[in-house]
Design an enzyme around this catalytic site. Structure first.
Site, PDB file in Angstrom:
ATOM      1  N   LYS A 105       0.845  -1.193   0.000  1.00 15.06           N
ATOM      2  CA  LYS A 105       0.000   0.000   0.000  1.00 15.06           C
ATOM      3  C   LYS A 105       0.881   1.244   0.000  1.00 15.06           C
ATOM      4  O   LYS A 105       1.768   1.382   0.838  1.00 15.06           O
ATOM      5  CB  LYS A 105      -0.900  -0.022   1.239  1.00 15.06           C
ATOM      6  CG  LYS A 105      -1.964   1.055   1.263  1.00 15.06           C
ATOM      7  CD  LYS A 105      -2.847   0.882   2.494  1.00 15.06           C
ATOM      8  CE  LYS A 105      -3.919   1.955   2.555  1.00 15.06           C
ATOM      9  NZ  LYS A 105      -4.765   1.827   3.775  1.00 15.06           N
ATOM     10  N   HIS A 107      -0.241   4.459   0.267  1.00 17.72           N
ATOM     11  CA  HIS A 107      -0.855   5.622   0.901  1.00 17.72           C
ATOM     12  C   HIS A 107      -1.322   5.225   2.301  1.00 17.72           C
ATOM     13  O   HIS A 107      -1.217   4.060   2.677  1.00 17.72           O
ATOM     14  CB  HIS A 107      -2.034   6.126   0.065  1.00 17.72           C
ATOM     15  CG  HIS A 107      -3.121   5.108  -0.109  1.00 17.72           C
ATOM     16  ND1 HIS A 107      -3.030   4.087  -1.034  1.00 17.72           N
ATOM     17  CD2 HIS A 107      -4.307   4.935   0.523  1.00 17.72           C
ATOM     18  CE1 HIS A 107      -4.115   3.329  -0.974  1.00 17.72           C
ATOM     19  NE2 HIS A 107      -4.898   3.811  -0.022  1.00 17.72           N
TER      20      HIS A 107
END
Length: 220
Positions: A105, A107
């Site tokens: 991921k 963010h």
């Protein structure tokens, strides 16, 4: 030995449509008279029963001698969650759990792992549905080792098919022990399923087919 707990788990697999009988072509190309589709476990009651079965096996093998549960994406994730809850509820063993993402991921909190952050020296127990060729382990072990200096002494699965890997006299479970030094423990094995079907007076022709398949492709 075919215990009451094993009988109940096999019955659960049958009722959920997880344990199937017929003619199946496996990923290996082998033609099998039986197949286990763990994806067919999908109700709250079934998940509760699975968690209890895994928790009982972990408590039997490890007691509380581990630091966290890890569930590899994707099927291992709910297994770690329900097992952690059952360990606390049934055995008074309260341990954190965590899992991995298939993609990192980029963010928010970011990262590859979700949940507990492993620490140096942690003993990690892996929960997974089945083992075929150890592919998932080859993918997740570097992720775990890059997060912290952890050890993985045990892995727990639902069913040990006991099948020899292609070009080997060892089963996938035996290969994992040999290659990674991880002891793999199954809630039930194909030998247990065969013994259960004999007790239940299953179709004789089917038992003969299953026995022939085991003689050709299985260990033990």
């Amino acid at each position: 030995m075919l215990t009451t707990e094993k009988r109940e788990f096999i019955q659960l697999m049958q009722q959920a449509g997880v344990l199937l009988f017929g003619d199946f072509t496996l990923k290996s190309g082998r033609k099998s008279p039986y197949f286990c589709n763990m994806g067919n476990f999908k109700t709250g009651a079934q998940l509760d029963a699975i968690g209890k079965a895994y928790a009982a096996k972990i408590a039997e093998v490890c007691g509380g001698e581990f630091d966290a549960l890890f569930g590899p994406a994707y099927k291992g994730i709910p297994l770690a969650a329900v097992t952690g809850a059952a360990l606390y509820r049934q055995h008074g063993i309260d341990r954190p759990y965590f899992f991995d993402r298939k993609e990192v991921k980029d963010h928010g909190e970011g990262g590859k792992l979700v949940g507990y952050a492993p620490q140096d020296g942690d003993r990690i127990v892996i929960t997974e549905d089945v083992i075929t060729a150890g592919t998932a382990l080859r993918e997740v072990l570097p992720v775990l080792k890059s997060a912290a200096n952890v050890s993985v002494p045990h892995m727990f699965i639902a069913v040990d098919r006991m099948e020899k890997s292609a070009g080997s006299e060892l089963s996938a479970v035996q290969q994992v022990r040999e290659e990674f030094a991880i002891a793999v423990h199954a809630v039930v094995s194909v030998a247990d399923i065969f013994d259960y079907l004999k007790e239940e007076n299953a179709n004789g022709d089917f038992l003969a087919r299953m026995a022939a398949y085991r003689r050709k492709f299985c260990v033990g």
